[in-house]
Design a protein around this motif. Structure first.
Motif, mmCIF file in Angstrom:
data_model
loop_
_atom_site.group_PDB
_atom_site.id
_atom_site.type_symbol
_atom_site.label_atom_id
_atom_site.label_comp_id
_atom_site.label_asym_id
_atom_site.label_seq_id
_atom_site.Cartn_x
_atom_site.Cartn_y
_atom_site.Cartn_z
ATOM 1 N N ARG A 1 0.833 -1.202 0.000
ATOM 2 C CA ARG A 1 0.000 0.000 0.000
ATOM 3 C C ARG A 1 0.870 1.256 0.000
ATOM 4 O O ARG A 1 0.480 2.286 -0.561
ATOM 5 N N THR A 2 2.044 1.182 0.626
ATOM 6 C CA THR A 2 2.984 2.307 0.599
ATOM 7 C C THR A 2 3.466 2.557 -0.819
ATOM 8 O O THR A 2 3.462 3.698 -1.295
ATOM 9 N N TYR A 3 3.897 1.494 -1.510
ATOM 10 C CA TYR A 3 4.303 1.653 -2.901
ATOM 11 C C TYR A 3 3.159 2.232 -3.736
ATOM 12 O O TYR A 3 3.375 3.059 -4.632
ATOM 13 N N ALA A 4 1.929 1.786 -3.459
ATOM 14 C CA ALA A 4 0.785 2.200 -4.265
ATOM 15 C C ALA A 4 0.474 3.682 -4.105
ATOM 16 O O ALA A 4 -0.034 4.317 -5.045
ATOM 17 N N VAL A 5 0.773 4.257 -2.946
ATOM 18 C CA VAL A 5 0.463 5.666 -2.720
ATOM 19 C C VAL A 5 1.632 6.579 -3.082
ATOM 20 O O VAL A 5 1.476 7.801 -3.136
ATOM 21 N N PHE A 6 2.788 6.012 -3.389
ATOM 22 C CA PHE A 6 3.945 6.828 -3.766
ATOM 23 C C PHE A 6 3.667 7.761 -4.949
ATOM 24 O O PHE A 6 4.147 8.902 -4.946
ATOM 25 N N PRO A 7 2.946 7.329 -5.995
ATOM 26 C CA PRO A 7 2.703 8.265 -7.095
ATOM 27 C C PRO A 7 2.025 9.553 -6.637
ATOM 28 O O PRO A 7 2.358 10.642 -7.113
ATOM 29 N N LEU A 8 1.076 9.444 -5.704
ATOM 30 C CA LEU A 8 0.400 10.630 -5.192
ATOM 31 C C LEU A 8 1.365 11.490 -4.380
ATOM 32 O O LEU A 8 1.483 12.701 -4.606
ATOM 33 N N VAL A 9 2.051 10.867 -3.422
ATOM 34 C CA VAL A 9 2.932 11.636 -2.534
ATOM 35 C C VAL A 9 4.085 12.262 -3.313
ATOM 36 O O VAL A 9 4.377 13.460 -3.175
ATOM 37 N N ASN A 10 4.751 11.457 -4.145
ATOM 38 C CA ASN A 10 5.865 12.001 -4.919
ATOM 39 C C ASN A 10 5.413 13.066 -5.905
ATOM 40 O O ASN A 10 6.123 14.035 -6.162
ATOM 41 N N GLY A 11 4.216 12.872 -6.461
ATOM 42 C CA GLY A 11 3.696 13.874 -7.377
ATOM 43 C C GLY A 11 3.483 15.214 -6.709
ATOM 44 O O GLY A 11 3.631 16.267 -7.344
ATOM 45 N N LEU A 12 3.159 15.194 -5.417
ATOM 46 C CA LEU A 12 2.903 16.434 -4.687
ATOM 47 C C LEU A 12 4.163 17.083 -4.153
ATOM 48 O O LEU A 12 4.266 18.316 -4.109
ATOM 49 N N VAL A 13 5.147 16.282 -3.732
ATOM 50 C CA VAL A 13 6.272 16.871 -2.998
ATOM 51 C C VAL A 13 7.646 16.675 -3.627
ATOM 52 O O VAL A 13 8.588 17.391 -3.276
ATOM 53 N N ALA A 14 7.805 15.721 -4.543
ATOM 54 C CA ALA A 14 9.159 15.371 -4.972
ATOM 55 C C ALA A 14 9.725 16.257 -6.076
ATOM 56 O O ALA A 14 10.937 16.274 -6.293
ATOM 57 N N GLY A 15 8.884 16.975 -6.802
ATOM 58 C CA GLY A 15 9.369 17.949 -7.766
ATOM 59 C C GLY A 15 10.009 17.379 -9.014
ATOM 60 O O GLY A 15 10.807 18.064 -9.671
ATOM 61 N N TRP A 16 9.663 16.143 -9.403
ATOM 62 C CA TRP A 16 10.332 15.543 -10.557
ATOM 63 C C TRP A 16 9.871 16.108 -11.886
ATOM 64 O O TRP A 16 10.622 16.055 -12.874
ATOM 65 N N ARG A 17 8.684 16.649 -11.965
ATOM 66 C CA ARG A 17 8.271 17.285 -13.218
ATOM 67 C C ARG A 17 9.208 18.451 -13.535
ATOM 68 O O ARG A 17 9.633 18.643 -14.684
#
Length: 267
Positions: free
Chosen positions: A42-58
């Protein structure tokens, strides 16, 4: 990937935590080989949301990766410690939408992460269960090497190995993106992840990650010669080795010593 041997620190009940110094005594729950597999998935599954909000990869893609890509020639990219594979999939998707050719290899030595990610295939992405050292031994090379939230998991010796391996594996650019520790980052994450407290490791491990991470000045002191610590908003710090720039400007590597910190907006 080898995480540091650490004690289990008690997690605070509120956001008022001393983040003035790195807390290397913390260990993230997902790094425990015996952790609950359901919660890990479930942690892996929610990573797209969390990383999309905070990780700045775009932003990182637009600023540092897209300028290296071509519509005519395939560029190869290695995602080290790829976890659930969300970064690898995103980079491949963004390049495809821009009409650019990018071949992504996503590697993680943790079989649990590899199994989760490889069960979610994406065009332009290949998954391997391997470490950076395995790839160096095999003589592999890639145009670009990246990682997301990997460096703060590692002890000093393992981090030095990964940085050395990254330099050996990359032809043009290495960009390891991590959290920049601050009071604002900790408080914001503590409040923002309250809804995720009981479903996965995202909340506890994210807060521990912030406490284990660096300021930009701290990370700059830890990097080998030729690397830069680059401060980026909102709470990011990049460890960058720009091999293409060094090759284009002889002698520039001397200027890019570990103590150099590229200024950025304050957050």
């Amino acid at each position: 990937m080898v995480v540091s041997e650490t004690r289990r620190s008690r997690d605070p009940r509120g956001p008022l935590v001393d983040v003035g110094q790195r807390d290397t005594g913390l260990r993230e729950l997902m790094d425990d080989p015996a952790c609950d597999l359901g919660r890990l998935r479930r942690t892996y599954a929610v990573f797209p949301l969390v990383n999309g909000l905070v990780a700045g990869w775009r932003r990182a893609y637009r600023e540092r990766i897209r300028p290296l890509l071509s519509a005519d020639r395939a560029t190869t990219l290695l995602d080290l410690g790829s976890g659930g594979g969300d970064l690898a999939r995103s980079l491949a998707r963004w390049a495809r939408r821009d009409g650019l050719r990018l071949e992504v290899t996503a590697v993680d030595p943790d079989r649990r992460a590899h199994d989760f990610a490889s069960a979610r295939p994406a065009d332009g992405v290949v998954h391997r269960c391997a470490s950076s050292g395995d790839l160096v031994e095999a003589g592999a090379q890639f145009d670009v090497v990246v990682s997301n939230h990997v460096l703060h998991h590692l002890d000093d010796a393992s981090r030095a190995d990964v940085l050395a391996d990254s330099g050996a594996l990359a032809r043009r650019l290495v960009l390891h993106s991590d959290i920049r520790r601050s009071r604002a980052a900790y408080t914001g994450y503590w409040v923002g992840t309250l809804p995720l407290a009981r479903t996965s490791f995202v909340r506890v491990d994210g807060l521990r990650s912030i406490r284990r991470s660096w300021t930009d000045a701290e990370l700059a002191r830890e990097l080998p010669a030729g690397w830069r610590a680059v401060r980026r908003p909102p709470f990011r710090v990049w460890a960058v080795l720009d091999l293409a720039a060094d090759a284009a400007a002889p002698g520039s590597g001397e200027a890019r010593r570990a103590g150099d910190v590229e200024p950025g907006p304050r957050s």
